[in-house]
Design a protein around this motif. Structure first.
Motif, PDB file in Angstrom:
ATOM      1  N   SER A 287      19.140 -47.269 -15.781  1.00  0.00           N
ATOM      2  CA  SER A 287      19.610 -48.551 -15.800  1.00  0.00           C
ATOM      3  C   SER A 287      20.151 -49.093 -14.477  1.00  0.00           C
ATOM      4  CB  SER A 287      20.161 -48.960 -17.130  1.00  0.00           C
ATOM      5  OG  SER A 287      21.504 -48.592 -17.126  1.00  0.00           O
ATOM      6  N   LEU A 288      20.263 -50.318 -14.269  1.00  0.00           N
ATOM      7  CA  LEU A 288      21.029 -50.837 -13.078  1.00  0.00           C
ATOM      8  C   LEU A 288      21.477 -52.061 -13.259  1.00  0.00           C
ATOM      9  CD1 LEU A 288      19.158 -50.238  -9.776  1.00  0.00           C
ATOM     10  CD2 LEU A 288      20.606 -52.125  -9.839  1.00  0.00           C
ATOM     11  N   SER A 289      22.675 -52.316 -12.824  1.00  0.00           N
ATOM     12  CA  SER A 289      23.336 -53.745 -12.858  1.00  0.00           C
ATOM     13  C   SER A 289      23.795 -54.353 -11.608  1.00  0.00           C
ATOM     14  CB  SER A 289      24.189 -53.450 -13.839  1.00  0.00           C
ATOM     15  OG  SER A 289      25.351 -52.399 -13.599  1.00  0.00           O
ATOM     16  N   VAL A 290      24.198 -55.657 -11.763  1.00  0.00           N
ATOM     17  CA  VAL A 290      25.204 -56.260 -10.717  1.00  0.00           C
ATOM     18  C   VAL A 290      26.587 -56.325 -11.190  1.00  0.00           C
ATOM     19  CG1 VAL A 290      25.301 -58.376  -9.374  1.00  0.00           C
ATOM     20  CG2 VAL A 290      23.144 -57.250  -9.888  1.00  0.00           C
ATOM     21  N   THR A 291      27.402 -55.949 -10.604  1.00  0.00           N
ATOM     22  CA  THR A 291      29.215 -56.121 -11.142  1.00  0.00           C
ATOM     23  C   THR A 291      29.455 -57.576 -10.670  1.00  0.00           C
ATOM     24  OG1 THR A 291      29.399 -53.642 -10.719  1.00  0.00           O
ATOM     25  CG2 THR A 291      31.245 -55.172 -10.584  1.00  0.00           C
ATOM     26  N   LEU A 292      30.231 -58.034 -11.799  1.00  0.00           N
ATOM     27  CA  LEU A 292      30.435 -59.633 -11.519  1.00  0.00           C
ATOM     28  C   LEU A 292      31.956 -59.595 -11.171  1.00  0.00           C
ATOM     29  CD1 LEU A 292      28.482 -61.273 -14.548  1.00  0.00           C
ATOM     30  CD2 LEU A 292      27.789 -60.642 -11.989  1.00  0.00           C
TER      31      LEU A 292
END
Lengths: 395, 395
Positions: A37-42
């Motif tokens: 999976s892949l995410s954007v850190t906020l």
């Protein structure tokens, strides 16, 4: 004379919102996923957990405790225990190798955490929570392990927590080892590689809490015939495309993949027996508004994604703030969330409303309880603002 | 002297509701599907199209016409033309072989149809409509072709129309020939094999008409990565299991497959770019009510299915009428649809309501505009009640 020092370390850790979704465990105890999976850190200016980890011989009763937002938490659950056991074991190795080190591994831990999230926002706080816990205890123990090595520990607390140990754009490689040793988070690109990424969160009031992620994932893996295709082929192909889109700062590709993958994840939820619905009619209307924004722009300037709940997270680039966030401000500027520094800077864009279906706009305006405006941000940050005083008591 | 006879034939034809869904065309012109499907034919006492096909040398202007519910229809579309062309060609062959037959193939057709459906119910009427048209013209022409052979023609009008040429439980074999010659409907079992099957239709008012089936299917085939798995593996396995469930009159297996397949179909719609939503929050609440009915019964006595719209069709057996239809009558006995003979026989079951989530019950009560109570039924029936008089004029 006994050492009565209160040993302390504090950190803040961010929330992350996946653009390629984690859904499905191949090992529920170790939190090993069925796909990468892949995410954007906020940004932590807007959403963060602040955690102070402390230990001392003076603590009585001599047992581990955790206070979250001033409420004592039950930490006897296997996931928290797995994290603390792993961290202690690493400290023990340090102490065994260096007899001069204070003997912290055997001391009771007193951990105090605070979230700056709006309460009841339905935002998954476990990722930031476990990332902060692992990072704070690792700092307390002076562990030399890298964020990727620590991600193996945080993953056992909450799968997606492993991605909150990094800022920017973060991958989680599913790995193949049975013991989870190669199921780790890694940096795809730091926040400064593509700092223009913004996120507008539409917090949707749900009538009822949906199925928990853990229970939902197990049911999907067990009953969906479409899920295997997603895990085996759809996600692996998208991971590569998404990394490329981020490397090339190609927003249209990023957005297209983000929306497709959110839909794919929710499709496998619907293909579960009994079916799981996280999106509701307000979520559907938010999708219609985003589609209309893109149609009016003649290109893809906004991307929706939905986690295990009805809230919409809408990614866009700073240059399109007026076209995207400005439209929502014109539609629902009276909602809580616009009053902050970021929100005040957004220019209301009433003209854009002419392109939006009025029923979809009305449903979003009616169903959204508050907004959160944020951006891509940094990973955990060590801070000296401790939530436990020098006397060992929560402040 | 010229033949001034008004040749007439009339038929009624049923609606069918699929339990293994047709979604996806491998050839949009010939209406060749990407997977086989299976449906239950519903009783014509409740839902039917009545069609009279006529032809005569006296008709002026000398062209084909179609009147549906007193409104002239445009029949220049390729689908209607394909049906009429095929039927004429079969008649022409008969006339060529038997010179004494009246020369009907070259005469203009005047076709008059009436639906007994509640208007604006959002029920797919094209299946009954094309089945009635094909059956009536075939009868007018005295064609010897079997229902399976006629299904090849009706399929070109509307895919699912091919299944309305049979009563009871009906399969549609997708076939493999490029010309569609083996893509045909067949009887799995006649209505009398399992006459206890009932269907309660909850007609849900949709704020807006969704994406058309044809456009939706094309988009799903083109963009969903999960769709291929459904067409290649999920449906073929379910077709076999469903035929077995029907042969063995195994309602629990029938219901389980029906619900899974409805969810699977809607999952591929959600996995489409942009996503297609046919179910809304009222549909989701209907699912919650059905799940609660089954939980309370301790076994599966009701099965929901949704076509390309928010209406719920709930299948159950006559022996469970009080437990299923009785609950809905207790919940919404004031709605239109209970006043008929079938509805009056249903015993209100207020006690069953105690097992239902009140929010789901309220959403269903609020969102359903009327109900239709029906059962498995027969295929097309020749009738002498003509919608065109002996003078050739609509009556």
């Amino acid at each position: 004379m006994a050492d009565t020092t209160i040993y302390r370390a504090s950190t803040t850790a961010p929330v992350n919102i996946a653009v390629i979704k984690y859904w499905g465990k191949r090992d529920p105890t170790l939190n090993l996923p069925t796909n990468s999976s892949l995410s954007v850190t906020l940004s932590q200016s807007d959403l963060r957990t602040h955690t102070t980890a402390t230990c001392s011989t003076t603590y009585s009763p001599a047992e581990d405790t955790l206070l979250l937002n001033s409420q004592p938490q039950d930490i006897s659950n296997p996931r928290t225990q797995a994290c603390l056991r792993s961290l202690r074991s690493l400290r023990q190795s340090l102490e065994d190798a260096s007899p001069n080190l204070p003997r912290l591994a055997s001391l009771p831990l007193r951990i105090v955490s605070e979230n700056n999230f709006p309460t009841a926002a339905g935002l998954a706080s476990s990722a930031a929570g476990f990332a902060a816990l692992v990072r704070a205890v690792a700092d307390l123990y002076g562990l030399p392990q890298s964020p990727t090595e620590l991600s193996r520990i945080a993953r056992q607390g909450s799968g997606s927590a492993c991605r909150s140990l990094f800022g920017g754009y973060v991958g989680w490689e599913m790995g193949s080892a049975a013991d989870g040793s190669d199921s780790l988070a890694y940096s795809v690109a730091p926040a400064e590689h593509w700092p223009q990424m913004r996120a507008l969160i539409l917090v949707v009031s749900a009538a009822k809490k949906g199925v928990s992620s853990t229970a939902g994932m197990q049911a999907t893996v067990a009953t969906s015939t479409l899920f295997k295709e997603r895990a085996a082929h759809t996600v692996p192909a998208r991971m590569k495309e998404m990394e490329k889109a981020i490397q090339e700062r190609d927003f249209e590709a990023f957005a297209d993949l983000t929306m497709r993958d959110s839909n794919s994840f929710h499709a496998t939820c619907l293909d579960t027996t009994p079916p799981i619905f996280y999106m509701n009619d307000v979520s559907r209307s938010a999708i219609a508004v985003v589609n209309a924004i893109n149609a009016a722009a003649g290109k893809t300037i906004a991307a929706y994604t939905f986690d295990a709940g009805p809230n919409a997270v809408i990614y866009y680039l700073e240059e399109n703030e007026t076209a995207v966030a400005g439209l929502f401000k014109a539609l629902m500027g009276e909602k809580e969330g616009w009053e902050g520094e970021r929100g005040q800077k957004v220019e209301e864009n009433k003209m854009a409303l002419v392109d939006i279906d009025v029923r979809a706009a009305a449903a979003v305006k009616e169903g959204v309880s508050r907004i959160i405006l944020t951006s891509v941000g940094e990973g955990p940050i060590s801070v000296t603002n401790h939530l436990v005083g020098e006397d060992g008591e929560p402040v």
